[in-house]
Write a protein that holds these residues in place. Structure first.
Motif, short mmCIF file in Angstrom:
data_model
loop_
_atom_site.label_atom_id
_atom_site.label_comp_id
_atom_site.label_asym_id
_atom_site.label_seq_id
_atom_site.Cartn_x
_atom_site.Cartn_y
_atom_site.Cartn_z
N LYS A 4 -2.79 -6.52 -6.97
CA LYS A 4 -2.35 -5.69 -8.10
C LYS A 4 -2.30 -4.28 -7.56
CE LYS A 4 -5.00 -5.16 -11.88
NZ LYS A 4 -5.79 -5.52 -13.00
N ARG A 5 -1.21 -3.58 -7.78
CA ARG A 5 -1.09 -2.28 -7.12
C ARG A 5 -2.00 -1.24 -7.77
NH1 ARG A 5 2.25 -1.20 -3.31
NH2 ARG A 5 2.59 0.95 -3.90
N VAL A 6 -1.63 -0.78 -8.94
CA VAL A 6 -2.42 0.29 -9.54
C VAL A 6 -3.15 -0.26 -10.75
CG1 VAL A 6 -2.31 2.59 -10.55
CG2 VAL A 6 -0.70 1.94 -8.78
N ASN A 153 -12.99 2.43 13.18
CA ASN A 153 -12.00 1.38 12.97
C ASN A 153 -11.98 0.94 11.51
OD1 ASN A 153 -10.42 -1.05 13.23
ND2 ASN A 153 -10.97 -1.07 15.39
N LEU A 154 -10.78 0.73 11.00
CA LEU A 154 -10.63 0.13 9.67
C LEU A 154 -9.38 -0.74 9.71
CD1 LEU A 154 -11.38 0.01 6.58
CD2 LEU A 154 -9.70 1.83 6.25
N CYS A 155 -9.52 -1.99 9.35
CA CYS A 155 -8.33 -2.83 9.21
C CYS A 155 -8.61 -3.98 8.25
CB CYS A 155 -7.83 -3.35 10.57
SG CYS A 155 -8.99 -4.40 11.42
N THR A 156 -7.53 -4.55 7.73
CA THR A 156 -7.66 -5.68 6.80
C THR A 156 -6.58 -6.71 7.10
OG1 THR A 156 -6.11 -5.03 5.05
CG2 THR A 156 -8.30 -4.00 5.00
N ALA A 157 -6.75 -7.87 6.47
CA ALA A 157 -5.76 -8.94 6.63
C ALA A 157 -4.51 -8.68 5.78
CB ALA A 157 -6.39 -10.27 6.23
N ASN A 158 -4.57 -7.70 4.87
CA ASN A 158 -3.47 -7.54 3.90
C ASN A 158 -2.09 -7.39 4.52
OD1 ASN A 158 -4.79 -7.91 1.52
ND2 ASN A 158 -5.06 -5.74 1.04
N SER A 159 -2.03 -6.59 5.63
CA SER A 159 -0.70 -6.34 6.19
C SER A 159 -0.19 -7.55 6.97
CB SER A 159 -0.74 -5.11 7.11
OG SER A 159 -1.64 -5.35 8.18
N LEU A 167 -5.14 -8.94 -1.16
CA LEU A 167 -6.20 -8.56 -2.11
C LEU A 167 -6.13 -7.05 -2.28
CD1 LEU A 167 -9.07 -10.67 -0.51
CD2 LEU A 167 -7.68 -11.29 -2.49
N TYR A 168 -5.66 -6.61 -3.45
CA TYR A 168 -5.44 -5.18 -3.63
C TYR A 168 -6.74 -4.40 -3.43
CZ TYR A 168 -4.22 -0.64 -5.33
OH TYR A 168 -4.04 0.72 -5.39
N SER A 169 -6.65 -3.33 -2.69
CA SER A 169 -7.75 -2.40 -2.40
C SER A 169 -8.77 -2.94 -1.41
CB SER A 169 -8.46 -1.93 -3.69
OG SER A 169 -9.19 -2.97 -4.26
N LEU A 170 -8.41 -4.00 -0.69
CA LEU A 170 -9.35 -4.54 0.31
C LEU A 170 -9.73 -3.46 1.33
CD1 LEU A 170 -10.90 -6.94 1.49
CD2 LEU A 170 -8.80 -7.64 2.67
N GLY A 171 -8.75 -2.68 1.80
CA GLY A 171 -9.05 -1.63 2.77
C GLY A 171 -9.94 -0.55 2.18
N PHE A 172 -9.56 -0.10 0.98
CA PHE A 172 -10.35 0.96 0.35
C PHE A 172 -11.78 0.49 0.10
CE2 PHE A 172 -12.10 2.97 -3.43
CZ PHE A 172 -12.10 4.29 -3.00
N LEU A 173 -11.93 -0.74 -0.41
CA LEU A 173 -13.27 -1.22 -0.75
C LEU A 173 -14.08 -1.61 0.48
CD1 LEU A 173 -12.51 -3.15 -4.05
CD2 LEU A 173 -13.87 -1.05 -3.78
N ARG A 199 -3.92 7.83 2.73
CA ARG A 199 -4.06 7.74 1.26
C ARG A 199 -5.41 7.14 0.86
NH1 ARG A 199 2.10 5.85 -0.01
NH2 ARG A 199 2.91 7.96 -0.19
N LEU A 200 -5.93 6.29 1.71
CA LEU A 200 -7.28 5.75 1.46
C LEU A 200 -8.33 6.77 1.86
CD1 LEU A 200 -5.72 2.91 2.12
CD2 LEU A 200 -7.94 2.19 2.87
N HIS A 201 -8.18 7.27 3.11
CA HIS A 201 -9.24 8.10 3.69
C HIS A 201 -9.58 9.32 2.85
CE1 HIS A 201 -9.13 5.59 7.14
NE2 HIS A 201 -8.01 6.05 7.65
N ILE A 285 -1.85 13.86 -1.62
CA ILE A 285 -1.63 12.89 -0.54
C ILE A 285 -1.20 11.55 -1.13
CG2 ILE A 285 -2.79 11.53 1.24
CD1 ILE A 285 -4.50 13.94 1.86
N ARG A 286 -1.83 11.18 -2.25
CA ARG A 286 -1.57 9.87 -2.86
C ARG A 286 -0.24 9.81 -3.58
NH1 ARG A 286 -4.89 5.80 -4.73
NH2 ARG A 286 -3.61 3.93 -4.78
N THR A 287 0.21 10.96 -4.11
CA THR A 287 1.38 10.92 -4.98
C THR A 287 2.67 11.41 -4.31
OG1 THR A 287 0.66 13.05 -5.89
CG2 THR A 287 0.10 11.09 -7.16
#
Ligand SMILES: CC(C)(COP(=O)(O)OP(=O)(O)OC[C@H]1O[C@@H](n2cnc3c(N)ncnc32)[C@H](O)[C@@H]1OP(=O)(O)O)[C@@H](O)C(=O)NCCC(=O)NCCS
Length: 301
Positions: A4-6, A153-159, A167-173, A199-201, A285-287
């Protein structure tokens, strides 16, 4: 469980309450945080700096110094090498050991191998012998300054998986979990200007520009940032109402163009002349598009 995006603007995101209604995968018993840290380094009181009610599931613990943990480590490296393939910056195995496992904190989210989506199995790979498979990774290393860490390091399976399996926000969380668990007060990190990850950082605390142009890095257009971790910023990642944070900043009157070396060098020169500290505004940065010029701010005291 579709990405879910936003989160709806009307949804209240409270740092002290569970996030499950906005981010349902957080309550899925088949998805849990993991801690991959040598036993001697374990924290006496995880979660003691930022109060956060988002991570109620117990973390899975694996000791990286035990031979039986090597299959888990292999899956982390498999995920990492695929996530960084396009930027040609995968982490060598010895860097993982020397610079991450030994001094620092390695964590992320893991999923029951039996419940991995098909696109994860085919695009990233898996090991049937493992109960749990890492689906994200965050690594931080302590610096010589007390309370200050470096995000390595930060990475997720999302990409790497089908859109419907993201899974939305997996990187952020993943990063939020690591910062919360380790009790990080100050975090330095790096990102290439125009990378979507910026945008996350920028959503964990004030976002100071430590270097705007960094020729000593493999990529000179690297932004080095320093964040004073502040729970006020975290919910705005979901609600995108970060403009409420605007009152914390005063514009300096100048901007930086992330696509232009001269502009980056000009900001870098001001930093070296100690005219700062200078900050970027997370809401902008986000918008804004990733190649848009960004206003430079001072933080009100
Ligand atoms: C960068 C990375 C960690 C982000 O993790 P993720 O799980 O995909 O991202 P999340 O679901 O947590 O967050 C999504 C948000 O991040 C930003 N974002 C992430 N990837 C993006 C992309 N490819 N394009 C645009 N925005 C992106 C967006 O703001 C998005 O939220 P929005 O759609 O509501 O605006 C992940 O894509 C990754 O592993 N990339 C490869 C490795 C890498 O570059 N790591 C960063 C090193 S500094």
């Amino acid at each position: 469980m579709q990405a879910k995006r936003v989160v709806e603007k009307t949804t209240r995101v409270d740092l002290n309450a569970p996030l499950d209604s906005a981010i349902p995968w957080l309550a899925d018993p088949d998805i849990r945080p993991y801690v991959f840290m040598r036993k001697e380094n374990l924290f006496a009181q995880p979660g003691s700096y930022t109060q956060c009610g988002w991570f109620s599931q117990e973390a899975i613990y694996r000791n990286p110094l035990h031979m039986k943990s090597v299959d888990f480590a292999d899956q982390i490296l498999m995920l990492e090498s695929k996530a960084f393939q396009s930027s040609a910056m995968p982490m060598p195995r010895w860097v993982f050991y020397d610079c991450s496992i030994m001094p620092g904190f390695v964590c992320g989210f893991a999923r029951k191998t039996s419940s991995l989506p098909k696109s994860h199995r085919s695009n990233i790979g898996y090991n049937e012998k493992l109960d749990w498979t890492p689906i994200s990774l965050f690594i931080i290393i302590p610096t010589v300054r007390p309370g200050e860490w470096v995000a390595h390091n930060l990475c997720t399976a999302n990409s790497l998986v089908e859109k419907s399996d993201q899974l939305y926000s997996l990187g952020f969380l993943t990063k939020a979990f690591g910062l919360w668990y380790a009790g990080v007060e100050t975090l330095c990190g790096f990102s290439q200007w125009q990378s979507p990850s910026i945008r996350l950082h920028s959503h964990y605390g004030s976002f100071e520009v430590l270097t705007a142009y960094t020729p000593v890095h493999s990529h000179a257009r690297t932004l080095t940032y320093r964040s004073k971790i502040n729970g006020l910023y975290w919910p705005t990642f979901f609600t995108q109402d970060g403009d409420q944070l605007n009152s914390r900043y005063t514009p300096t009157g100048f901007e930086v163009d992330p696509t232009n070396d001269d502009s980056l060098k000009s900001l870098q020169t001001r930093i070296e002349q100690e005219e700062g500290p200078f900050y970027l505004n997370p809401h902008e940065i986000r918008t804004q598009p990733l190649d848009a010029s960004l206003k430079i701010y001072r933080l009100k005291s």
